[in-house]
Design a protein around this motif. Structure first.
Motif, PDB file in Angstrom:
ATOM      1  N   LEU A 235       0.832  -1.193   0.000  1.00 18.57           N
ATOM      2  CA  LEU A 235       0.000   0.000   0.000  1.00 18.57           C
ATOM      3  C   LEU A 235       0.871   1.250   0.000  1.00 18.57           C
ATOM      4  CD1 LEU A 235      -3.050   0.754   0.170  1.00 18.57           C
ATOM      5  CD2 LEU A 235      -2.714   0.976   2.651  1.00 18.57           C
ATOM      6  N   THR A 236       0.534   2.207  -0.872  1.00 13.76           N
ATOM      7  CA  THR A 236       1.269   3.470  -0.954  1.00 13.76           C
ATOM      8  C   THR A 236       0.284   4.621  -0.986  1.00 13.76           C
ATOM      9  OG1 THR A 236       3.089   2.444  -2.198  1.00 13.76           O
ATOM     10  CG2 THR A 236       2.921   4.829  -2.267  1.00 13.76           C
ATOM     11  N   LEU A 237       0.514   5.599  -0.139  1.00 11.60           N
ATOM     12  CA  LEU A 237      -0.297   6.813  -0.087  1.00 11.60           C
ATOM     13  C   LEU A 237       0.611   8.001  -0.369  1.00 11.60           C
ATOM     14  CD1 LEU A 237      -2.972   8.301   0.603  1.00 11.60           C
ATOM     15  CD2 LEU A 237      -2.158   8.385   2.980  1.00 11.60           C
ATOM     16  N   GLN A 238       0.222   8.824  -1.323  1.00 13.59           N
ATOM     17  CA  GLN A 238       1.027   9.991  -1.693  1.00 13.59           C
ATOM     18  C   GLN A 238       0.141  11.227  -1.762  1.00 13.59           C
ATOM     19  OE1 GLN A 238       4.190  11.436  -5.185  1.00 13.59           O
ATOM     20  NE2 GLN A 238       3.139   9.476  -5.348  1.00 13.59           N
TER      21      GLN A 238
ATOM     22  N   LEU B 242      -3.781   6.986  -3.852  1.00 15.73           N
ATOM     23  CA  LEU B 242      -3.631   5.731  -3.118  1.00 15.73           C
ATOM     24  C   LEU B 242      -3.457   4.591  -4.111  1.00 15.73           C
ATOM     25  CD1 LEU B 242      -3.784   4.339  -0.292  1.00 15.73           C
ATOM     26  CD2 LEU B 242      -6.230   4.028  -0.731  1.00 15.73           C
ATOM     27  N   ASN B 243      -2.391   3.804  -3.937  1.00 14.19           N
ATOM     28  CA  ASN B 243      -2.119   2.650  -4.801  1.00 14.19           C
ATOM     29  C   ASN B 243      -1.988   1.390  -3.961  1.00 14.19           C
ATOM     30  OD1 ASN B 243      -0.817   5.146  -6.319  1.00 14.19           O
ATOM     31  ND2 ASN B 243      -1.205   3.585  -7.870  1.00 14.19           N
ATOM     32  N   TYR B 244      -2.616   0.315  -4.444  1.00 21.09           N
ATOM     33  CA  TYR B 244      -2.555  -0.985  -3.769  1.00 21.09           C
ATOM     34  C   TYR B 244      -2.167  -2.036  -4.797  1.00 21.09           C
ATOM     35  CZ  TYR B 244      -3.990  -5.232  -1.320  1.00 21.09           C
ATOM     36  OH  TYR B 244      -4.009  -6.479  -0.753  1.00 21.09           O
ATOM     37  N   ASN B 245      -1.106  -2.769  -4.529  1.00 16.39           N
ATOM     38  CA  ASN B 245      -0.637  -3.825  -5.417  1.00 16.39           C
ATOM     39  C   ASN B 245      -0.392  -5.099  -4.611  1.00 16.39           C
ATOM     40  OD1 ASN B 245       0.022  -2.370  -8.150  1.00 16.39           O
ATOM     41  ND2 ASN B 245       0.808  -1.045  -6.537  1.00 16.39           N
ATOM     42  N   LYS B 246      -1.055  -6.172  -4.996  1.00 17.36           N
ATOM     43  CA  LYS B 246      -0.870  -7.455  -4.333  1.00 17.36           C
ATOM     44  C   LYS B 246      -1.039  -8.572  -5.345  1.00 17.36           C
ATOM     45  CE  LYS B 246      -2.190 -10.230  -0.329  1.00 17.36           C
ATOM     46  NZ  LYS B 246      -3.100 -10.338   0.850  1.00 17.36           N
ATOM     47  N   LYS B 247       0.067  -9.237  -5.646  1.00 17.38           N
ATOM     48  CA  LYS B 247       0.081 -10.321  -6.621  1.00 17.38           C
ATOM     49  C   LYS B 247      -0.542  -9.841  -7.934  1.00 17.38           C
ATOM     50  CE  LYS B 247       0.201 -14.094  -3.267  1.00 17.38           C
ATOM     51  NZ  LYS B 247      -0.445 -15.333  -2.775  1.00 17.38           N
ATOM     52  N   ASP B 248      -1.686 -10.407  -8.294  1.00 16.06           N
ATOM     53  CA  ASP B 248      -2.294 -10.078  -9.577  1.00 16.06           C
ATOM     54  C   ASP B 248      -3.386  -9.015  -9.465  1.00 16.06           C
ATOM     55  OD1 ASP B 248      -0.689 -11.961 -10.870  1.00 16.06           O
ATOM     56  OD2 ASP B 248      -2.072 -13.579 -10.368  1.00 16.06           O
ATOM     57  N   TRP B 249      -3.554  -8.452  -8.278  1.00 16.58           N
ATOM     58  CA  TRP B 249      -4.557  -7.416  -8.072  1.00 16.58           C
ATOM     59  C   TRP B 249      -3.893  -6.046  -8.007  1.00 16.58           C
ATOM     60  CZ3 TRP B 249      -9.735  -7.423  -8.272  1.00 16.58           C
ATOM     61  CH2 TRP B 249     -10.403  -8.640  -8.154  1.00 16.58           C
TER      62      TRP B 249
ATOM     63  N   VAL C 192      -9.392  -0.371 -10.881  1.00 18.92           N
ATOM     64  CA  VAL C 192      -9.139  -1.676 -10.288  1.00 18.92           C
ATOM     65  C   VAL C 192      -8.974  -2.679 -11.417  1.00 18.92           C
ATOM     66  CG1 VAL C 192     -11.607  -2.197 -10.053  1.00 18.92           C
ATOM     67  CG2 VAL C 192      -9.936  -3.407  -8.626  1.00 18.92           C
ATOM     68  N   GLN C 193      -8.005  -3.584 -11.282  1.00 21.58           N
ATOM     69  CA  GLN C 193      -7.767  -4.564 -12.334  1.00 21.58           C
ATOM     70  C   GLN C 193      -7.238  -5.863 -11.748  1.00 21.58           C
ATOM     71  OE1 GLN C 193      -4.861  -2.100 -14.497  1.00 21.58           O
ATOM     72  NE2 GLN C 193      -3.311  -3.653 -14.075  1.00 21.58           N
ATOM     73  N   LYS C 194      -7.475  -6.939 -12.491  1.00 20.88           N
ATOM     74  CA  LYS C 194      -7.072  -8.281 -12.084  1.00 20.88           C
ATOM     75  C   LYS C 194      -6.421  -8.975 -13.271  1.00 20.88           C
ATOM     76  CE  LYS C 194      -7.186 -12.439 -10.041  1.00 20.88           C
ATOM     77  NZ  LYS C 194      -6.277 -12.812  -8.944  1.00 20.88           N
ATOM     78  N   ASN C 195      -5.240  -9.566 -13.052  1.00 22.04           N
ATOM     79  CA  ASN C 195      -4.521 -10.294 -14.083  1.00 22.04           C
ATOM     80  C   ASN C 195      -4.584 -11.791 -13.790  1.00 22.04           C
ATOM     81  OD1 ASN C 195      -2.971 -10.420 -16.452  1.00 22.04           O
ATOM     82  ND2 ASN C 195      -1.085 -10.654 -15.269  1.00 22.04           N
TER      83      ASN C 195
ATOM     84  N   LEU D 283      -6.336  -9.891 -18.656  1.00 25.53           N
ATOM     85  CA  LEU D 283      -6.461  -8.764 -17.739  1.00 25.53           C
ATOM     86  C   LEU D 283      -7.869  -8.195 -17.857  1.00 25.53           C
ATOM     87  CD1 LEU D 283      -5.029  -6.541 -15.885  1.00 25.53           C
ATOM     88  CD2 LEU D 283      -4.781  -5.253 -18.012  1.00 25.53           C
ATOM     89  N   VAL D 284      -8.539  -8.000 -16.739  1.00 21.45           N
ATOM     90  CA  VAL D 284      -9.848  -7.362 -16.718  1.00 21.45           C
ATOM     91  C   VAL D 284      -9.791  -6.223 -15.714  1.00 21.45           C
ATOM     92  CG1 VAL D 284     -11.165  -9.375 -17.457  1.00 21.45           C
ATOM     93  CG2 VAL D 284     -10.687  -9.047 -15.041  1.00 21.45           C
ATOM     94  N   GLY D 285     -10.490  -5.139 -16.025  1.00 24.27           N
ATOM     95  CA  GLY D 285     -10.434  -3.991 -15.129  1.00 24.27           C
ATOM     96  C   GLY D 285     -11.603  -3.049 -15.315  1.00 24.27           C
ATOM     97  N   ALA D 286     -11.718  -2.113 -14.372  1.00 20.90           N
ATOM     98  CA  ALA D 286     -12.759  -1.081 -14.417  1.00 20.90           C
ATOM     99  C   ALA D 286     -12.157   0.242 -13.981  1.00 20.90           C
ATOM    100  CB  ALA D 286     -13.935  -1.470 -13.524  1.00 20.90           C
TER     101      ALA D 286
END
Length: 631
Positions: free
Chosen positions: A224-227, A263-270, A309-312, A321-324
Motif C-alpha cells: 500500500l502506498t499513499l502519496q 492511493l495505490n494498492y498492489n498485491k500479486k495479480d490485483w 481496479v484490475q485483475k490479471n 487482464l480485466v479492469g474497471a
C-alpha cells in the motif's frame, strides 16, 4: 507465462537492458507488468539519472517527443510523433496527472520521486481511454526507502526571451525514513522566479516576480502506498506600456493552489488505485490608463476524481487482464469586473459544469508459439454526455531470432471534448481576443496502425517504425469572422478529417561505459483530408542527435543537436528551420556532491511573438547550474 524459447531469449535481452541501465524492469504502463524486452507495444523507457536536471530535459532525450510552453497557460505541452498534447495522456503510476484540458506543468512534479519514464507510442485508448489515442507518457514513482541523511539540490537558471530576461532559482530537500513497518518520504521544493522586460520600440516595460512551493509526502507499507502533494504559486506582474499619448499601467497577480491525494494498492495479480485532485487558480488584474480604468478578478475551481481496479489471470499459454475505471470532474469559473466604478459578476461557464464516465476494459495476451505472441484489447466507455464508445486494439510480436523483432499494431481511439473546450468563454479582450467554447462539439475518433522492426545486440539498438493516424472530427480552434465585436473571436470546432503518417527511426549505442550515442530521424506528413492542405505546427522533418561522454575523474559531457524543417504556421506560411544545440557538463565533486552546468539553445533561437506561428523556442540562450547532494 512465456514459453521456453522466449525464456532462453532473456540472456541477450538482459544484456541489452544492462547496457542501457534498464535492469529487468516491467512496464507499468502496459497494464500487465510485462518485462520491457517482451512487450508487444512500441514502448521507450528513460531512466532518471544523476545528470537529470528537469523532467522536460529528460523527455527531450526521446527522439519522438518535443516539449514546448503552452501559450497563456502555466504548463508544458508535448508532441509525440505528430500527435499534440490533447492526444497524449501524461500519468503518474497509471493515473492522469491533470484533468482533461489542463496543461501539465512539469515543474509541479516531484522529480526526486520519479524512477523512470515510460513512453507508449501510438494508440493506447484500449488501455487508457480518452486522450490516449496518440500515446501515453507514464511517470513511475520510486519505491520508498529510508536514508541516513537527507538529500537535496540547488538550481539556478537564466535565459532571454524576445524582449525580456528571466531568472529562476530553486532549492529542494528530500528525506526518507522508516518507522516500524511504515516508510516515509518527505520532499520540499521552493522556486523563486523573476522577469525583467523592456521594449523601447513599443514603450513597454514589465517587472515580474513570484515563487512556487511544492510539498510532497509519501507513506508506504508492504503493498500500500499513499502519496499527497500540495503546490502553491504566487506571481506579481506590474506592467506599463504606451499607446499613442495614453499611458497604461497594469498590475496582475496570479495565485494558484493545487494538490492531489493518490492511493495505490498492489498485491500479486490485483491492482487498485484512486486519486483526488483539486485546483483553485485566481487572476487579479488592475488596469489604469489616462482615460479609463478596468479591474477584474477571474477564478477557476476544479475537482477531479479517478479510480481504477484490475485483475490479471495467468494461464499456461495466455494471460487475461480485466479492469474497471471511473472518473468524475467539475469545473467552475467566475469573473468579477469593475469598469469605471461599476462592478459586474459573470459566471463564464453559465453554471458549474460536470462530467463523469465508467469504463470497462479487458486485455488478452496469447502466446501462439515460442516466437509469436498476440495481444488484443477492448475498452468500453460509458460517458455521461456522449454515451458509449468502444476502443478495440490488437498487437502482434514476432521474435525472428535473438536480435530481430517485428511488431505490428492497429486500433481505434477516441477523445471526448473536455469541459473547457465545450463550455468555457475566455474573455481576454484587453489583449484583443477571446476564446469561445462550443457545446455542440462531438468526440474525436481515430484509426491508428504501426509497424516496427527492431535490431538489438548487447550494446546496440536500431529501430524503424512506420505509423499512421487517421483522425475524424478533429477539434481545433479557428477564427470566427462572423462575430463582429471589435476583437478576434476564436471558437472550438470539429474540423473534419486529417491524417498523420510518418516514419520514426532511432539508433542507440553504448561503448564500454565511456560513450553513449543516440540518433533519431522523424519524417512526417500531416494533412487535412478535405482539401489536402498541410496541418499547422507539424514539422515534416526532424533530426535529433545525443552524445554522452564519461571523462576522467567522474566527469560527464553531454551534447544534443536538434533540427526541424518545413512546418506550416496558422497563416499557411512555411516557418524557418529551427536548429537547437544544448551542452552540459557534470562533475562529481565528491562521493555525495555533484555539479551540473548546462548551456541550452546555443544558437540563440528565440520566438518572436510578432511573427504568427513562430515555432522557435520561447527562451533563447539559457544558462543552468545545478548542485546536488546525495549521501
Amino acid at each position: 507465462m512465456k514459453s521456453s524459447h522466449l525464456s532462453a531469449l532473456l540472456i541477450p535481452f538482459s544484456a541489452l537492458c544492462h547496457a542501457y541501465d534498464l535492469g529487468d524492469v516491467t512496464i507499468q504502463a502496459d497494464k500487465t507488468g510485462v518485462p520491457i524486452h517482451l512487450s508487444n507495444l512500441n514502448v521507450e523507457v528513460i531512466n532518471i539519472t544523476s545528470d537529470s536536471i528537469s523532467l522536460q530535459d529528460v523527455l527531450q532525450k526521446s527522439g519522438s517527443i518535443d516539449t514546448y510552453s503552452m501559450h497563456g497557460q502555466d504548463g508544458t505541452a508535448v508532441n509525440l510523433n505528430g500527435m499534440d498534447s490533447n492526444h497524449v495522456l501524461i500519468t503518474l503510476d497509471g493515473l492522469a496527472i491533470n484533468p482533461s484540458g489542463q496543461a501539465v506543468n512539469l515543474n509541479d512534479i516531484n522529480m526526486a520521486n520519479i524512477l523512470r519514464i515510460e513512453i507508449i507510442k501510438g494508440n493506447a485508448s484500449s488501455q487508457y481511454g480518452s486522450q490516449a489515442l496518440g500515446g501515453v507518457i507514464n511517470l513511475v514513482s520510486k519505491p520508498t526507502a529510508s536514508s541516513a541523511l537527507p538529500s537535496g539540490s540547488v538550481h539556478y537558471k537564466t535565459h532571454k526571451q524576445h524582449t525580456s530576461i528571466l531568472g529562476d532559482t530553486s532549492a529542494q530537500i528530500h528525506y526518507a525514513q522508516s518507522i516500524n513497518d511504515l516508510n516515509f518520504s518527505h520532499h520540499v521544493q521552493v522556486n523563486n522566479y523573476s522577469q525583467s522586460q523592456l521594449n523601447k520600440e513599443s514603450n513597454e516595460s514589465e517587472q515580474s516576480s513570484g515563487y512556487r512551493i511544492l510539498l510532497n509526502e509519501k507513506i508506504s507499507k508492504e503493498n500500500l502506498t499513499l502519496q499527497t502533494q500540495l503546490n502553491i504559486k504566487r506571481l506579481t506582474r506590474p506592467f506599463e506600456y504606451q499607446v499613442a499619448t495614453n499611458t497604461i499601467d497594469k498590475h496582475k497577480i496570479e495565485n494558484e493552489n493545487r494538490g492531489f491525494l493518490q492511493l495505490n494498492y498492489n498485491k500479486k495479480d490485483w491492482q487498485a488505485s484512486s486519486k483526488y485532485q483539486y485546483l483553485n487558480a485566481q487572476s487579479i488584474q488592475d488596469v489604469i490608463s489616462t482615460t479609463d480604468s478596468n479591474d477584474f478578478n477571474r477564478e477557476i475551481t476544479s475537482h477531479f476524481i479517478q479510480a481504477n481496479v484490475q485483475k490479471n489471470i495467468e494461464f499456461t499459454t495466455a494471460s487475461v487482464l480485466v479492469g474497471a475505471f471511473s472518473h468524475a470532474e467539475s469545473l467552475e469559473q467566475i469573473k468579477e469586473e469593475t469598469k469605471r466604478g461599476i462592478t459586474t459578476l459573470t459566471n463564464e461557464l453559465s453554471e458549474t459544469q460536470n462530467k463523469s464516465s465508467i469504463e470497462l476494459y479487458a486485455q488478452h495476451d496469447w502466446y501462439l508459439s515460442d516466437y509469436v505472441s498476440l495481444q488484443s484489447g477492448l475498452r468500453v466507455q460509458f460517458d455521461s454526455d456522449f454515451g458509449v464508445f468502444n476502443s478495440p486494439n490488437m498487437a502482434i510480436r514476432w521474435d525472428v531470432n535473438a536480435n530481430n523483432i517485428i511488431k505490428a499494431s492497429t486500433g481505434i481511439g477516441y477523445r471526448v471534448p473536455d469541459l473547457k473546450e465545450r463550455h468555457f468563454i475566455f474573455d481576454h479582450s484587453i489583449y484583443g481576443y477571446e476564446v469561445i467554447g462550443n457545446k455542440d462539439l462531438t468526440p474525436e475518433t481515430s484509426f491508428s496502425s504501426q509497424l516496427q522492426w527492431q535490431y538489438i545486440t548487447h550494446n546496440f539498438d536500431l529501430s524503424h517504425t512506420l505509423y499512421a493516424h487517421y483522425l475524424d472530427d478533429l477539434i481545433e480552434q479557428t477564427l470566427d469572422d462572423s462575430i463582429d465585436n471589435g476583437i478576434d473571436s476564436y471558437i472550438n470546432i470539429n474540423n473534419g478529417k486529417a491524417s498523420i503518417i510518418g516514419i520514426d527511426s532511432q539508433i542507440k549505442w553504448t561503448g564500454n561505459d565511456a560513450l553513449d550515442l543516440s540518433w533519431s530521424t522523424n519524417l512526417l506528413q500531416a494533412t487535412y483530408l478535405i482539401d489536402q492542405t498541410k496541418m499547422i505546427n507539424k514539422p515534416n522533418k526532424k533530426i535529433k542527435a545525443d552524445a554522452k561522454w564519461k571523462l576522467k575523474n567522474n566527469q560527464f559531457f553531454t551534447t544534443q543537436i536538434a533540427w526541424q524543417s518545413d512546418a506550416i504556421n496558422s497563416v499557411l506560411e512555411t516557418k524557418p528551420d529551427v536548429v537547437l544545440v544544448n551542452v552540459s557538463w557534470q562533475q562529481d565533486l565528491s562521493k555525495t556532491l555533484s555539479m551540473n552546468v548546462a548551456l541550452n539553445n546555443l544558437t540563440n533561437q528565440i520566438k518572436n511573438p510578432e511573427i504568427t506561428g513562430d515555432s522557435r523556442p520561447n527562451s533563447g540562450l539559457e544558462l543552468a547550474v545545478h548542485i546536488s547532494f546525495n549521501p
